[in-house]
Design a protein around this motif. Structure first.
Motif, PDB file in Angstrom:
ATOM      1  N   ASP A   1       0.044  -3.860   4.021  1.00 53.89           N
ATOM      2  CA  ASP A   1      -0.813  -2.678   4.097  1.00 53.89           C
ATOM      3  C   ASP A   1      -1.022  -2.323   5.565  1.00 53.89           C
TER       4      ASP A   1
ATOM      5  N   ASP B   1       1.417  -9.408   0.612  1.00 60.99           N
ATOM      6  CA  ASP B   1       0.728  -8.124   0.691  1.00 60.99           C
ATOM      7  C   ASP B   1       1.143  -7.395   1.963  1.00 60.99           C
TER       8      ASP B   1
ATOM      9  N   ALA C   1       0.835  -1.198   0.000  1.00 61.08           N
ATOM     10  CA  ALA C   1       0.000   0.000   0.000  1.00 61.08           C
ATOM     11  C   ALA C   1       0.869   1.247   0.000  1.00 61.08           C
TER      12      ALA C   1
END
Length: 339
Positions: free
Chosen positions: A261, A259, A224
């Motif tokens: 974030d 991922d 992110a």
């Protein structure tokens, strides 16, 4: 201490008076020894039915009522119950004064399963280390031997390939040794962290690039924008990400997705694959030492270290199913320093 107090103890306890006869025995000791209901008043050597592997009895071997008057205890020893189960015993020898005869002998009896489990863990550790060290050491030794004996006959490309392999195997050895040291520090509570504000996007990206260079599997990284820095030990965080990604590559299938974030006040790292996943009944065992699954190999220490290192940073680690199948391991780390 009253008989009721003795029954509150987790270990077995047997007390004998100056005449060598049992004055008290708690329920744990009675159960372990198979003592009769009328054990009180019987000779200690009759109630304390313990033998060593040579068939020698506890009382005859330790002679608690004899010996030097300065003797106040009998250290921990391993003995066998009548059914062959191992127990650990410790005894205190009480005298009112050095020139007085023994007034009381207090024997504590504990199941030997804890020690047996510890011994098994140590044996597993030795076996794991031997197995994991053998492969890279064999490679290093073989290539170095070839370089020393055939240097003039090898081309530059062959020399470079061999030296590169030696370097990779040496890094593998160094990493295994570092993991073993961290395991020992986690087990003894002596792990030291050197946290500082760190860019987890950069650290994670380096790990993904490094692991991807050594595998044909696809590894996708999604991060992110505008993530805050996280106060972590960069080396330990790198170790966490490396173990998670390599675990997904080794034991999972398909594309490995990483991922990063923000989730509330935490930065969240998720590693997932497209394999069979981890069955719910096995998930509690994943973070234990020497847990392995399938035929992917490994020391069985990687996820144990992940859990321990994340916890040391004040974070949490969870396992569930990835969308569409496969395992998903989630790490949440607080943005600020742990309290």
């Amino acid at each position: 201490m009253t008989h009721t107090d003795l029954d509150a103890l987790a270990d077995g306890a047997v007390l004998a008076g100056p005449d060598g006869r049992v004055t008290a025995i708690n329920t744990v000791a009675a159960r372990l020894l198979g003592a009769p209901d009328d054990a009180l008043g019987k000779p200690l050597d009759e109630v304390l039915a313990l033998q060593d592997h040579a068939g020698c009895a506890w009382v005859a071997t330790n002679t608690p009522y004899e010996g030097l008057p300065t003797r106040t205890a009998i250290p921990e020893q391993a003995w066998l119950l009548p059914d062959g189960t191992e127990v650990l015993t410790v005894a205190r020898i009480l005298r009112p004064s050095l020139d007085a005869p023994v007034e009381q002998v207090a024997v504590s009896i504990r199941s030997g399963r804890g020690r047996a489990r510890l011994d098994r863990e140590r044996s597993d550790l030795v076996a794991t280390v031997a197995h994991e060290l053998r492969s890279p050491l064999t490679g290093v030794k073989g290539f170095v031997h070839a370089l020393l004996n055939r240097w003039d006959k090898l081309s530059d490309d062959q020399k470079k390939l061999m030296l590169t392999t030696v370097s990779v195997d040496s890094d593998r050895l160094s990493r295994l040794i570092a993991e073993l040291l961290d395991v020992a520090r986690l087990d003894t509570g002596r792990l030291q962290l050197y946290p500082r504000p760190s860019d987890v996007t950069v650290l994670t990206g380096r790990v993904v690039d490094s692991v991807a260079a050594g595998t044909s599997r696809t590894i996708e990284l999604t991060t992110a924008d505008g993530l805050p820095q996280v106060t972590v030990d960069p080396d330990k965080f790198t170790q966490v990400v490396t173990n998670l990604v390599e675990n997904a590559v080794r034991h999972g299938e398909g594309t490995v997705r990483v991922d990063v974030d923000q989730h509330g006040d935490d930065v969240r790292l998720v590693v997932r694959d497209e394999g069979d996943g981890i069955a719910p009944e096995l998930r509690r065992r994943v973070f234990t030492k020497f847990w392995t699954a399938g035929t992917g190999g490994g020391s069985g220490l990687g996820l144990y270290l992940v859990h321990g290192l994340v916890k040391a940073h004040g974070g949490t680690t969870t396992i569930d199913d990835a969308p569409g199948g496969g395992a998903r391991i989630t790490v949440d780390l607080p943005v600020g320093p742990r309290s």
